[in-house]
Write a protein that holds these residues in place. Sequence first.
Motif, PDB file in Angstrom:
ATOM      1  N   GLY A 179    -103.481  35.706 -34.798  1.00 26.38           N
ATOM      2  CA  GLY A 179    -102.663  34.525 -35.017  1.00 26.38           C
ATOM      3  C   GLY A 179    -101.553  34.792 -36.006  1.00 26.38           C
ATOM      4  N   ALA A 180    -101.021  33.741 -36.573  1.00 28.20           N
ATOM      5  CA  ALA A 180     -99.940  33.753 -37.560  1.00 28.20           C
ATOM      6  C   ALA A 180     -98.561  33.908 -36.945  1.00 28.20           C
ATOM      7  N   GLU A 181     -98.492  34.129 -35.637  1.00 28.61           N
ATOM      8  CA  GLU A 181     -97.192  34.229 -34.964  1.00 28.61           C
ATOM      9  C   GLU A 181     -97.386  33.894 -33.483  1.00 28.61           C
ATOM     10  N   SER A 187     -96.007  30.553 -49.277  1.00 29.41           N
ATOM     11  CA  SER A 187     -95.503  31.077 -48.003  1.00 29.41           C
ATOM     12  C   SER A 187     -94.373  32.040 -48.307  1.00 29.41           C
ATOM     13  N   SER A 188     -94.110  32.873 -47.326  1.00 28.41           N
ATOM     14  CA  SER A 188     -93.171  33.986 -47.513  1.00 28.41           C
ATOM     15  C   SER A 188     -91.829  33.539 -48.092  1.00 28.41           C
ATOM     16  N   GLY A 189     -91.343  32.386 -47.673  1.00 26.87           N
ATOM     17  CA  GLY A 189     -90.087  31.897 -48.225  1.00 26.87           C
ATOM     18  C   GLY A 189     -88.935  32.858 -48.021  1.00 26.87           C
ATOM     19  N   ASP A 231    -107.023  33.345 -29.967  1.00 26.43           N
ATOM     20  CA  ASP A 231    -105.847  32.831 -30.662  1.00 26.43           C
ATOM     21  C   ASP A 231    -106.286  31.880 -31.784  1.00 26.43           C
ATOM     22  N   VAL A 232    -105.775  32.116 -32.970  1.00 26.04           N
ATOM     23  CA  VAL A 232    -106.084  31.270 -34.130  1.00 26.04           C
ATOM     24  C   VAL A 232    -104.767  30.738 -34.689  1.00 26.04           C
ATOM     25  N   PHE A 233    -104.726  29.449 -34.931  1.00 25.85           N
ATOM     26  CA  PHE A 233    -103.478  28.841 -35.413  1.00 25.85           C
ATOM     27  C   PHE A 233    -103.674  28.216 -36.793  1.00 25.85           C
ATOM     28  N   GLY A 234    -102.648  28.305 -37.595  1.00 23.76           N
ATOM     29  CA  GLY A 234    -102.691  27.622 -38.885  1.00 23.76           C
ATOM     30  C   GLY A 234    -101.383  27.802 -39.610  1.00 23.76           C
ATOM     31  N   LYS A 267     -96.347  39.767 -39.612  1.00 20.06           N
ATOM     32  CA  LYS A 267     -95.629  38.984 -38.613  1.00 20.06           C
ATOM     33  C   LYS A 267     -94.435  39.800 -38.138  1.00 20.06           C
ATOM     34  N   PHE A 285    -100.006  35.375 -49.125  1.00 15.20           N
ATOM     35  CA  PHE A 285    -100.156  34.976 -47.722  1.00 15.20           C
ATOM     36  C   PHE A 285    -101.596  34.493 -47.506  1.00 15.20           C
ATOM     37  N   ILE A 327     -98.769  27.621 -28.135  1.00 18.60           N
ATOM     38  CA  ILE A 327     -97.637  27.229 -28.982  1.00 18.60           C
ATOM     39  C   ILE A 327     -96.415  28.049 -28.604  1.00 18.60           C
ATOM     40  N   LYS A 372     -90.965  20.182 -44.921  1.00 16.14           N
ATOM     41  CA  LYS A 372     -91.080  21.399 -45.735  1.00 16.14           C
ATOM     42  C   LYS A 372     -90.259  21.287 -47.025  1.00 16.14           C
ATOM     43  N   GLU A 412     -99.374  25.388 -45.352  1.00 17.67           N
ATOM     44  CA  GLU A 412     -99.371  23.996 -45.799  1.00 17.67           C
ATOM     45  C   GLU A 412    -100.682  23.293 -45.448  1.00 17.67           C
TER      46      GLU A 412
HETATM   47  P1  ADP Z   1     -94.507  30.947 -43.175  1.00 19.64           P
HETATM   48  O1  ADP Z   1     -93.962  29.572 -43.088  1.00 19.64           O
HETATM   49  O2  ADP Z   1     -94.182  31.671 -44.398  1.00 19.64           O
HETATM   50  O3  ADP Z   1     -94.332  31.757 -41.926  1.00 19.64           O
HETATM   51  P2  ADP Z   1     -97.307  30.634 -42.501  1.00 19.64           P
HETATM   52  O4  ADP Z   1     -97.920  31.959 -42.570  1.00 19.64           O
HETATM   53  O5  ADP Z   1     -98.067  29.518 -42.994  1.00 19.64           O
HETATM   54  O6  ADP Z   1     -96.048  30.669 -43.329  1.00 19.64           O
HETATM   55  O7  ADP Z   1     -96.841  30.419 -41.002  1.00 19.64           O
HETATM   56  C1  ADP Z   1     -97.241  29.358 -40.204  1.00 19.64           C
HETATM   57  C2  ADP Z   1     -96.514  29.360 -38.903  1.00 19.64           C
HETATM   58  O8  ADP Z   1     -96.872  30.500 -38.127  1.00 19.64           O
HETATM   59  C3  ADP Z   1     -96.867  28.187 -38.028  1.00 19.64           C
HETATM   60  O9  ADP Z   1     -96.122  27.058 -38.371  1.00 19.64           O
HETATM   61  C4  ADP Z   1     -96.539  28.713 -36.648  1.00 19.64           C
HETATM   62  O10 ADP Z   1     -95.157  28.590 -36.383  1.00 19.64           O
HETATM   63  C5  ADP Z   1     -96.872  30.170 -36.749  1.00 19.64           C
HETATM   64  N1  ADP Z   1     -98.200  30.413 -36.196  1.00 19.64           N
HETATM   65  C6  ADP Z   1     -99.362  30.544 -36.858  1.00 19.64           C
HETATM   66  N2  ADP Z   1    -100.377  30.782 -36.013  1.00 19.64           N
HETATM   67  C7  ADP Z   1     -99.850  30.797 -34.771  1.00 19.64           C
HETATM   68  C8  ADP Z   1    -100.382  30.985 -33.457  1.00 19.64           C
HETATM   69  N3  ADP Z   1    -101.652  31.227 -33.241  1.00 19.64           N
HETATM   70  N4  ADP Z   1     -99.519  30.907 -32.421  1.00 19.64           N
HETATM   71  C9  ADP Z   1     -98.226  30.650 -32.615  1.00 19.64           C
HETATM   72  N5  ADP Z   1     -97.662  30.485 -33.807  1.00 19.64           N
HETATM   73  C10 ADP Z   1     -98.456  30.557 -34.876  1.00 19.64           C
END
Ligand code: ADP
Length: 434
Positions: free
Chosen positions: A210-212, A89-91, A232-235, A421, A137, A322, A64, A238
């Motif tokens: 997703g996102a958390e 990203s939120s930073g 569940d959606v992951f991403g 989040k 975001f 995750i 990162k 980056e």
């Molecule tokens: P930031 O780094 O600002 O939080 P992102 O929005 O890109 O930026 O966050 C990505 C992170 O969110 C991932 O690395 C992961 O830790 C978490 N995340 C995203 N989707 C999921 C999910 N479906 N389950 C668990 N964690 C997730």
Amino acid sequence: MYEPDIEMMELSDIRKLQSERFVKMVRYAYDNVPMYKEKFEKAGITPDDIKGLEDAHKMPFTVKDDLRQHYPYGIRAVELDKIVRLHASSGTTGKPTVVTYTEQDMETWNNLMARCYASAGVTKGDIVQNCYGYGLFTGGLGFHYGAERLGATVIPISTGNTKKQLMMMKDMQSTVIACTPSYALYLAEAAEKEGYDPKKDFNIKVGMFGAEPWSEEARKRIEDSLGIKAYDVFGMSELYGPGVAVECQEQAGLHIWSDEFLVETIDPDTGEVLPEGERGELVFTMLTREAMPLLRYRTKDLAIINYDKCKCGRSHPRIMRIRGRSDDMLIIGGVNVFPSQIEHVLMNIEGVGDQYLIIVDRDVLDSLHVQVEVMPEFFNSPEYDPAAFAKKLETEMQAILTVRARVELMVPGALPRSEGKAVRVQDKRKNASK
Ligand code: ADP
Ligand code: ZN
């Protein structure tokens, strides 16, 4: 499926495609991104040394901080005039990390998102209420364009204004909701407060969450209260944004779109590649990213990868749930514990509400203090005995997580709700050391 030919490719064919793309990508990054040229030189290798996937381990990692050091326009392989989109990203600490996209990158990302929707059973006939935040975001626009790509109707309502969300959900008869799982829990609670009967008044069938990190228990609660199926959606920003991996209807892990992403699992301490099936840090290489190539990017996310073929017919490997980022792991008196594990234990206990806050502090020793809301029905019932209930939660945490926690029961509605989040942890030790 949105792209069945790719989604049902045999694993051996996926590997072949990955290998070709990988070799090409390594050359592309080396030729076009000065940072990669330097990294290669430092590691004493050239693109000629990378002949296929078997050579992946020779390559240096990207972290990162590499992105941060390339503020403002990020690690880039193309001139600015080829960039059509930028996200950040939120930073929470320091400068945000900026990511960029070419037209081709946008194509890829939108297709991946369309695959994700289709994987959850969404079709062009659906009405998607997109409550992810629109803006820097990646969640908002990622889910937006993916739904459009699929041909569904999108309601770009963005996050917040919960009363209006519920009104639109009813009036528009939205069939899909996209938001963070914590916001879904909040929406379910607010629906009840506002006098809606979600199962009668709403027409939502699918949630794209997703996102958390979130637990299986949170999933059950969302599904039961809204009468939907939760996917569940992951991403991460980056890696384009959301849409890197998604559950299929089997809901037995999240398929990683492996024509676009090469994933490895490493030991977070030594950097060694782990054997298949071991939990470790996920490391991603983007196989066709044009604007911002990323080779062996360390995500800090800890998970297990499963390479078995899935019943749905897709052979793209799956991320099993995750657990969270290594940064999120709390070390309390020497015991490692993830917030998601605490959620898992708490939400399994009947009478525990949907909201909690973990507070870690240090006086002489580390202390773990958990504020937990009680379910309204239980809170108002004659059986509710606060002292006994708190003791029960403490005993359960000690038994399963081997951590000693002080539980403070909260009146329903006392803790802050999240629209994006959720912030579930206050680590006061960190502030003290700054
Ligand atoms: P930031 O780094 O600002 O939080 P992102 O929005 O890109 O930026 O966050 C990505 C992170 O969110 C991932 O690395 C992961 O830790 C978490 N995340 C995203 N989707 C999921 C999910 N479906 N389950 C668990 N964690 C997730
Ligand atoms: Zn599947």
